[in-house]
Design a protein around this motif. Structure first.
Motif, PDB file in Angstrom:
ATOM      1  N   VAL A 169     101.703  -9.663  54.928  1.00  0.00           N
ATOM      2  CA  VAL A 169     101.301 -10.625  56.127  1.00  0.00           C
ATOM      3  C   VAL A 169     101.586 -11.871  55.767  1.00  0.00           C
ATOM      4  CG1 VAL A 169      99.747  -8.751  56.862  1.00  0.00           C
ATOM      5  CG2 VAL A 169      99.122 -10.479  55.186  1.00  0.00           C
ATOM      6  N   GLU A 170     101.684 -12.862  56.830  1.00  0.00           N
ATOM      7  CA  GLU A 170     101.970 -14.058  56.566  1.00  0.00           C
ATOM      8  C   GLU A 170     100.762 -14.965  55.747  1.00  0.00           C
ATOM      9  OE1 GLU A 170     102.460 -18.374  59.227  1.00  0.00           O
ATOM     10  OE2 GLU A 170     102.854 -16.223  60.140  1.00  0.00           O
ATOM     11  N   GLN A 171      99.567 -14.359  55.937  1.00  0.00           N
ATOM     12  CA  GLN A 171      98.173 -14.946  55.366  1.00  0.00           C
ATOM     13  C   GLN A 171      97.544 -13.853  55.031  1.00  0.00           C
ATOM     14  OE1 GLN A 171      98.082 -18.337  54.838  1.00  0.00           O
ATOM     15  NE2 GLN A 171      96.253 -17.639  53.121  1.00  0.00           N
ATOM     16  N   ILE A 172      97.377 -13.609  53.601  1.00  0.00           N
ATOM     17  CA  ILE A 172      96.535 -12.466  53.096  1.00  0.00           C
ATOM     18  C   ILE A 172      95.036 -12.924  53.322  1.00  0.00           C
ATOM     19  CG2 ILE A 172      95.577 -11.401  50.962  1.00  0.00           C
ATOM     20  CD1 ILE A 172      98.456 -11.594  49.948  1.00  0.00           C
ATOM     21  N   LYS A 173      94.053 -12.230  53.755  1.00  0.00           N
ATOM     22  CA  LYS A 173      92.689 -12.463  54.031  1.00  0.00           C
ATOM     23  C   LYS A 173      91.873 -12.402  52.787  1.00  0.00           C
ATOM     24  CE  LYS A 173      92.997 -10.797  58.805  1.00  0.00           C
ATOM     25  NZ  LYS A 173      92.178  -9.815  59.998  1.00  0.00           N
ATOM     26  N   GLY A 174      92.149 -11.581  51.918  1.00  0.00           N
ATOM     27  CA  GLY A 174      91.337 -11.595  50.667  1.00  0.00           C
ATOM     28  C   GLY A 174      91.620 -10.332  50.099  1.00  0.00           C
ATOM     29  N   THR A 175      90.695  -9.821  49.107  1.00  0.00           N
ATOM     30  CA  THR A 175      90.814  -8.537  48.246  1.00  0.00           C
ATOM     31  C   THR A 175      89.772  -7.873  48.528  1.00  0.00           C
ATOM     32  OG1 THR A 175      92.028  -9.942  46.529  1.00  0.00           O
ATOM     33  CG2 THR A 175      91.416  -7.985  45.844  1.00  0.00           C
ATOM     34  N   GLN A 176      90.139  -6.507  48.740  1.00  0.00           N
ATOM     35  CA  GLN A 176      89.040  -5.459  48.759  1.00  0.00           C
ATOM     36  C   GLN A 176      89.169  -4.292  47.862  1.00  0.00           C
ATOM     37  OE1 GLN A 176      88.754  -3.708  52.776  1.00  0.00           O
ATOM     38  NE2 GLN A 176      88.077  -5.717  53.557  1.00  0.00           N
ATOM     39  N   SER A 229      94.110  -4.156  57.543  1.00  0.00           N
ATOM     40  CA  SER A 229      93.371  -5.115  57.977  1.00  0.00           C
ATOM     41  C   SER A 229      93.798  -6.588  57.382  1.00  0.00           C
ATOM     42  CB  SER A 229      91.807  -4.908  57.445  1.00  0.00           C
ATOM     43  OG  SER A 229      91.365  -3.809  58.460  1.00  0.00           O
ATOM     44  N   GLY A 230      94.884  -6.635  56.738  1.00  0.00           N
ATOM     45  CA  GLY A 230      95.326  -8.010  56.068  1.00  0.00           C
ATOM     46  C   GLY A 230      94.749  -8.019  54.789  1.00  0.00           C
ATOM     47  N   TYR A 231      94.104  -7.171  53.929  1.00  0.00           N
ATOM     48  CA  TYR A 231      93.702  -7.511  52.512  1.00  0.00           C
ATOM     49  C   TYR A 231      94.412  -6.669  51.606  1.00  0.00           C
ATOM     50  CZ  TYR A 231      89.634  -9.025  54.878  1.00  0.00           C
ATOM     51  OH  TYR A 231      88.568  -9.746  55.769  1.00  0.00           O
ATOM     52  N   VAL A 232      94.459  -7.418  50.381  1.00  0.00           N
ATOM     53  CA  VAL A 232      94.933  -6.605  49.309  1.00  0.00           C
ATOM     54  C   VAL A 232      94.019  -5.373  48.893  1.00  0.00           C
ATOM     55  CG1 VAL A 232      95.650  -6.941  46.762  1.00  0.00           C
ATOM     56  CG2 VAL A 232      96.241  -8.952  48.401  1.00  0.00           C
ATOM     57  N   SER A 233      94.650  -4.365  48.548  1.00  0.00           N
ATOM     58  CA  SER A 233      93.744  -3.246  48.288  1.00  0.00           C
ATOM     59  C   SER A 233      93.853  -2.888  46.782  1.00  0.00           C
ATOM     60  CB  SER A 233      94.259  -2.018  48.911  1.00  0.00           C
ATOM     61  OG  SER A 233      93.707  -0.693  48.409  1.00  0.00           O
ATOM     62  N   ILE A 234      92.669  -2.756  46.045  1.00  0.00           N
ATOM     63  CA  ILE A 234      92.666  -2.375  44.719  1.00  0.00           C
ATOM     64  C   ILE A 234      91.897  -1.230  44.439  1.00  0.00           C
ATOM     65  CG2 ILE A 234      92.120  -3.227  42.315  1.00  0.00           C
ATOM     66  CD1 ILE A 234      92.544  -6.214  43.278  1.00  0.00           C
ATOM     67  N   THR A 235      92.643  -0.263  44.016  1.00  0.00           N
ATOM     68  CA  THR A 235      91.957   1.095  44.070  1.00  0.00           C
ATOM     69  C   THR A 235      92.026   1.522  42.422  1.00  0.00           C
ATOM     70  OG1 THR A 235      92.971   1.881  45.972  1.00  0.00           O
ATOM     71  CG2 THR A 235      91.766   3.374  44.527  1.00  0.00           C
ATOM     72  N   PRO A 236      91.059   1.765  41.746  1.00  0.00           N
ATOM     73  CA  PRO A 236      90.992   2.378  40.453  1.00  0.00           C
ATOM     74  C   PRO A 236      91.312   3.870  40.321  1.00  0.00           C
ATOM     75  CG  PRO A 236      88.885   1.902  40.981  1.00  0.00           C
ATOM     76  CD  PRO A 236      89.387   1.566  42.276  1.00  0.00           C
ATOM     77  N   ILE A 237      92.383   4.133  39.750  1.00  0.00           N
ATOM     78  CA  ILE A 237      92.475   5.585  39.876  1.00  0.00           C
ATOM     79  C   ILE A 237      92.684   6.260  38.430  1.00  0.00           C
ATOM     80  CG2 ILE A 237      93.642   5.597  42.096  1.00  0.00           C
ATOM     81  CD1 ILE A 237      96.448   5.466  40.724  1.00  0.00           C
ATOM     82  N   GLN A 238      92.702   7.564  38.035  1.00  0.00           N
ATOM     83  CA  GLN A 238      92.795   8.201  36.898  1.00  0.00           C
ATOM     84  C   GLN A 238      93.541   9.084  36.804  1.00  0.00           C
ATOM     85  OE1 GLN A 238      88.670   9.610  36.254  1.00  0.00           O
ATOM     86  NE2 GLN A 238      88.616  10.437  38.345  1.00  0.00           N
ATOM     87  N   MET A 239      93.856   9.617  35.665  1.00  0.00           N
ATOM     88  CA  MET A 239      94.873  10.766  35.271  1.00  0.00           C
ATOM     89  C   MET A 239      93.902  12.097  35.377  1.00  0.00           C
ATOM     90  SD  MET A 239      97.626   9.307  32.441  1.00  0.00           S
ATOM     91  CE  MET A 239      98.595  10.833  33.328  1.00  0.00           C
ATOM     92  N   ASP A 240      92.750  11.951  34.943  1.00  0.00           N
ATOM     93  CA  ASP A 240      91.769  13.158  35.085  1.00  0.00           C
ATOM     94  C   ASP A 240      91.752  13.720  36.492  1.00  0.00           C
ATOM     95  OD1 ASP A 240      90.267  15.275  34.652  1.00  0.00           O
ATOM     96  OD2 ASP A 240      88.704  14.220  33.312  1.00  0.00           O
TER      97      ASP A 240
END
Length: 256
Positions: A169-176, A229-240
């Motif tokens: 997107v042209e302008q990132i709204k934030g981070t979730q 929705s224009g936000y950066v998505s940060i998802t903690p994921i695991q190998m287990d």
């Protein structure tokens, strides 16, 4: 800080070039990536033939293997120093929901975490990203990664990584902070006949995002929702992959 960069789009991919340039102010940046595209290889390691790292410029190496191969080699003797961080990306396209099962980008990050290094997987998510062929088109995403690392990465338990999707997107709204969403069933395969009369098949496109009714009212939304929705998505994921909710009930059922 010594930073290892890998990817699954190949050592010459513009997303990787943009990322390497953006992270250089943070320390020594070493690129070790497949010699050509290796998308969809997940965490596969090459066990049936030798791997051949080739240095193509200062601190840039191409490997005739998978994304996970690149990280495994880099953290097991290819260099005479240790890395402080493994960054995989910037992938040309999203890695959302069930994509993480197949993603070579995520696979490379997991390999780094197995080697005891903090690791993140980064993807640029957008409808038009497949046409991007210049590092400048990834500049905003690369700068976001720089800033995220520079402020200090949150600590994760062992065998966990951050899967990060940055919207196109042209302008990132934030981070979730998000949970891993789900896709509907993939589209059917398509069948064709090649010029020599042989039947060939193309794997179908990924399915659409599925709304999870159990999470619909939650303050934490899915990675799909954040990116759309224009936000950066940060998802903690695991190998287990063990389902601990089911584990005790299944044990009691099997053992009476």
């Amino acid at each position: 800080m010594n930073i290892l960069i890998a990817n699954d789009d190949g050592v010459l991919a513009p997303g990787l070039q943009a990322l390497a340039l953006a992270l250089k102010p943070l320390g020594r940046v070493v690129v070790v990536a497949p010699e050509s595209e290796r998308s969809g290889y997940s965490s596969a390691l090459t066990l049936d033939r030798p791997l051949r790292p080739v240095q193509i410029s200062k601190d840039v190496w191409a490997v005739n293997g998978t994304p996970a191969d690149c990280v495994y080699l880099s953290t097991n003797g290819l260099f005479d120093f240790e890395f402080d961080l493994v960054v995989s990306g910037i992938n040309n396209g999203a890695n959302l929901g069930d994509d993480v099962l197949y993603s070579g980008t995520v696979g490379a990050a997991f390999e780094g975490r197995l080697m005891k290094h903090p690791a993140i997987a980064v993807s640029l998510a957008g409808a038009n990203v497949r046409s991007y062929d210049h590092p400048q088109q990834y500049a905003q995403a690369a700068q976001w990664v720089h800033d995220f690392i520079a402020q200090g990465l949150p600590i994760l338990p062992p065998r966990h990584i951050f899967n990060i999707n940055i919207p196109d997107v042209e302008q990132i709204k934030g981070t979730q902070i998000t949970y891993q969403g789900r896709r509907a069933q993939s589209k059917p395969i398509s069948s064709h006949v090649d010029p020599r009369g042989r039947q060939v098949y193309w794997i179908g496109l990924a399915g659409e995002a599925v709304t999870d009714p159990q999470q619909a009212s939650s303050q934490i939304q899915s990675d799909f929702f954040a990116v759309s929705s224009g936000y950066v998505s940060i998802t903690p994921i695991q190998m287990d992959a063990t389902n601990y909710t089911v584990l005790d009930n299944l044990h009691n059922h099997v053992n009476g």
